[in-house]
Scaffold this motif. Sequence first.
Motif, PDB file in Angstrom:
ATOM      1  N   THR A 127       0.833  -1.213   0.000  1.00 54.65           N
ATOM      2  CA  THR A 127       0.000   0.000   0.000  1.00 54.65           C
ATOM      3  C   THR A 127       0.859   1.253   0.000  1.00 54.65           C
ATOM      4  N   TRP A 128       1.885   1.269   0.883  1.00 56.99           N
ATOM      5  CA  TRP A 128       2.739   2.453   0.983  1.00 56.99           C
ATOM      6  C   TRP A 128       3.503   2.694  -0.314  1.00 56.99           C
ATOM      7  N   SER A 129       4.090   1.653  -0.854  1.00 57.19           N
ATOM      8  CA  SER A 129       4.877   1.823  -2.074  1.00 57.19           C
ATOM      9  C   SER A 129       3.987   2.219  -3.249  1.00 57.19           C
ATOM     10  N   THR A 130       2.770   1.685  -3.308  1.00 57.06           N
ATOM     11  CA  THR A 130       1.872   2.046  -4.399  1.00 57.06           C
ATOM     12  C   THR A 130       1.489   3.518  -4.325  1.00 57.06           C
ATOM     13  N   VAL A 131       1.144   3.983  -3.132  1.00 63.00           N
ATOM     14  CA  VAL A 131       0.777   5.395  -2.970  1.00 63.00           C
ATOM     15  C   VAL A 131       1.969   6.298  -3.265  1.00 63.00           C
ATOM     16  N   SER A 132       3.129   5.945  -2.734  1.00 59.93           N
ATOM     17  CA  SER A 132       4.304   6.799  -2.890  1.00 59.93           C
ATOM     18  C   SER A 132       4.783   6.837  -4.339  1.00 59.93           C
ATOM     19  N   ILE A 133       4.982   5.658  -4.938  1.00 58.39           N
ATOM     20  CA  ILE A 133       5.487   5.619  -6.315  1.00 58.39           C
ATOM     21  C   ILE A 133       4.422   6.119  -7.282  1.00 58.39           C
ATOM     22  N   GLY A 134       3.145   5.850  -6.992  1.00 60.35           N
ATOM     23  CA  GLY A 134       2.082   6.373  -7.853  1.00 60.35           C
ATOM     24  C   GLY A 134       2.068   7.888  -7.870  1.00 60.35           C
ATOM     25  N   ALA A 135       2.266   8.529  -6.693  1.00 55.82           N
ATOM     26  CA  ALA A 135       2.332   9.987  -6.647  1.00 55.82           C
ATOM     27  C   ALA A 135       3.532  10.515  -7.424  1.00 55.82           C
ATOM     28  N   LEU A 136       4.626   9.734  -7.423  1.00 56.89           N
ATOM     29  CA  LEU A 136       5.814  10.144  -8.182  1.00 56.89           C
ATOM     30  C   LEU A 136       5.567  10.056  -9.688  1.00 56.89           C
ATOM     31  N   PRO A 149      -1.129   9.747 -16.580  1.00 58.37           N
ATOM     32  CA  PRO A 149      -2.418   9.759 -15.872  1.00 58.37           C
ATOM     33  C   PRO A 149      -2.347   8.975 -14.567  1.00 58.37           C
ATOM     34  N   ALA A 150      -3.198   9.376 -13.624  1.00 56.57           N
ATOM     35  CA  ALA A 150      -3.146   8.776 -12.293  1.00 56.57           C
ATOM     36  C   ALA A 150      -3.434   7.278 -12.323  1.00 56.57           C
ATOM     37  N   ALA A 151      -4.400   6.843 -13.152  1.00 51.26           N
ATOM     38  CA  ALA A 151      -4.743   5.423 -13.191  1.00 51.26           C
ATOM     39  C   ALA A 151      -3.552   4.591 -13.639  1.00 51.26           C
ATOM     40  N   ALA A 152      -2.881   5.038 -14.699  1.00 48.27           N
ATOM     41  CA  ALA A 152      -1.711   4.298 -15.181  1.00 48.27           C
ATOM     42  C   ALA A 152      -0.567   4.370 -14.180  1.00 48.27           C
ATOM     43  N   ALA A 153      -0.422   5.517 -13.526  1.00 46.83           N
ATOM     44  CA  ALA A 153       0.675   5.688 -12.567  1.00 46.83           C
ATOM     45  C   ALA A 153       0.534   4.736 -11.387  1.00 46.83           C
ATOM     46  N   TYR A 154      -0.657   4.658 -10.813  1.00 50.39           N
ATOM     47  CA  TYR A 154      -0.829   3.798  -9.645  1.00 50.39           C
ATOM     48  C   TYR A 154      -0.847   2.320 -10.032  1.00 50.39           C
ATOM     49  N   ALA A 155      -1.311   2.009 -11.253  1.00 49.48           N
ATOM     50  CA  ALA A 155      -1.240   0.616 -11.710  1.00 49.48           C
ATOM     51  C   ALA A 155       0.206   0.167 -11.848  1.00 49.48           C
ATOM     52  N   ALA A 156       1.053   1.027 -12.401  1.00 52.53           N
ATOM     53  CA  ALA A 156       2.474   0.693 -12.520  1.00 52.53           C
ATOM     54  C   ALA A 156       3.151   0.662 -11.166  1.00 52.53           C
ATOM     55  N   ALA A 157       2.741   1.556 -10.274  1.00 54.43           N
ATOM     56  CA  ALA A 157       3.365   1.609  -8.949  1.00 54.43           C
ATOM     57  C   ALA A 157       3.108   0.334  -8.161  1.00 54.43           C
ATOM     58  N   GLY A 158       1.928  -0.266  -8.364  1.00 52.77           N
ATOM     59  CA  GLY A 158       1.627  -1.482  -7.626  1.00 52.77           C
ATOM     60  C   GLY A 158       2.498  -2.658  -7.993  1.00 52.77           C
ATOM     61  N   THR A 159       3.149  -2.593  -9.153  1.00 53.91           N
ATOM     62  CA  THR A 159       3.981  -3.727  -9.576  1.00 53.91           C
ATOM     63  C   THR A 159       5.340  -3.752  -8.894  1.00 53.91           C
ATOM     64  N   PHE A 160       5.783  -2.653  -8.310  1.00 52.79           N
ATOM     65  CA  PHE A 160       7.129  -2.609  -7.750  1.00 52.79           C
ATOM     66  C   PHE A 160       7.294  -3.621  -6.621  1.00 52.79           C
ATOM     67  N   ASP A 161       6.417  -3.578  -5.626  1.00 47.77           N
ATOM     68  CA  ASP A 161       6.516  -4.547  -4.532  1.00 47.77           C
ATOM     69  C   ASP A 161       6.010  -5.927  -4.954  1.00 47.77           C
ATOM     70  N   SER A 172      10.881   3.527   2.257  1.00 51.35           N
ATOM     71  CA  SER A 172      11.652   2.451   1.637  1.00 51.35           C
ATOM     72  C   SER A 172      12.035   1.387   2.653  1.00 51.35           C
ATOM     73  N   ALA A 173      12.219   1.805   3.914  1.00 53.16           N
ATOM     74  CA  ALA A 173      12.536   0.830   4.952  1.00 53.16           C
ATOM     75  C   ALA A 173      11.365  -0.106   5.219  1.00 53.16           C
ATOM     76  N   VAL A 174      10.138   0.381   4.986  1.00 54.74           N
ATOM     77  CA  VAL A 174       8.967  -0.484   5.175  1.00 54.74           C
ATOM     78  C   VAL A 174       9.013  -1.660   4.197  1.00 54.74           C
ATOM     79  N   SER A 175       9.315  -1.360   2.926  1.00 57.70           N
ATOM     80  CA  SER A 175       9.413  -2.439   1.943  1.00 57.70           C
ATOM     81  C   SER A 175      10.562  -3.378   2.274  1.00 57.70           C
ATOM     82  N   ALA A 176      11.693  -2.815   2.708  1.00 58.16           N
ATOM     83  CA  ALA A 176      12.831  -3.662   3.070  1.00 58.16           C
ATOM     84  C   ALA A 176      12.489  -4.554   4.254  1.00 58.16           C
TER      85      ALA A 176
END
Length: 283
Positions: free
Chosen positions: A59-68, A74-86, A141-145
């Motif tokens: 959740t944290w990484s999706t919100v953070s990377i999606g905002a980046l 577009p926001a939909a594509a940004a948050y969809a891509a952000a969810g793939t990182f973790d 980033s420490a949360v994901s680690a």
Amino acid sequence: MRTRTIVETRKVPHTIDGRTVLVDEAYTVRVPVPPRDWDRAVRTGLLAVAGIVGAAAVTWSTVSIGALLQTDVPAAAAYAAAGTFDLLWIGCMALEWLARYDPARAAAPRRAGWVALVVAMLAITAHGSLAGSLAIGLIGSAVSAGAKTLWWLTLRSFTHRLNSRTQQWVDAQRADSEGELALIPVRRELARARSLVAAEKTARRTQDADPDPADVEEDGPDADVVPMHKPRVVVSAKDAVRDAWDAGLRDPVQIRRTASAAHGSPISDATVARYVRALKVGA
């Protein structure tokens, strides 16, 4: 020793009017209760904690990377891509678990999982830095680690280590089984190839066959060929009368003679009269 009561059944004889049958009878018995398996309880709780931590990290990484990312897309594509990182390191960790008894195969997803984690941490840190708070980025980033490390340690607690000889035996058995599985599509491919080759050979034999060999006279008689007579076409009495009528004959005698000749056998006057009446009605 702790015990608990359970209900069981047994067959007992029951007699009515001198006839005995076996019926079920319920009775209670006390059985010892095994001691609580604290290791299993702790592992169950550990899985629950790891699941909660993993969900929070995603959740944290999706919100953070999606905002980046939504600064340029577009926001939909940004948050969809952000969810793939973790999800990348989670998927690699699942592949590592499936290959836990094959160290050589588990090495690749293990390395890929740590690389995916580093990429996610860099993206979260970059978002915090661009947002003006590098500390929040580092904490995120420490949360994901931490989630990745906790899952890695949790899965290791469920993995049983094999000694060298046992590992070699497992590898040999796995190689035999995987070889049998690999041969299934190979056999299918070979069967299809053989079928194509056989079909090609059949087609070539058909094309290469000469229906009129040079050593046989094309139009000459053949001693092996038995001449066949054309079968005689039988005309029905009705059709013979109709043909005579269509030819313009109206005399019943002439119609009967002509129709009998075409039919091949005499036709009675009554039959001719009946068909002539029908032809007159139709006309």
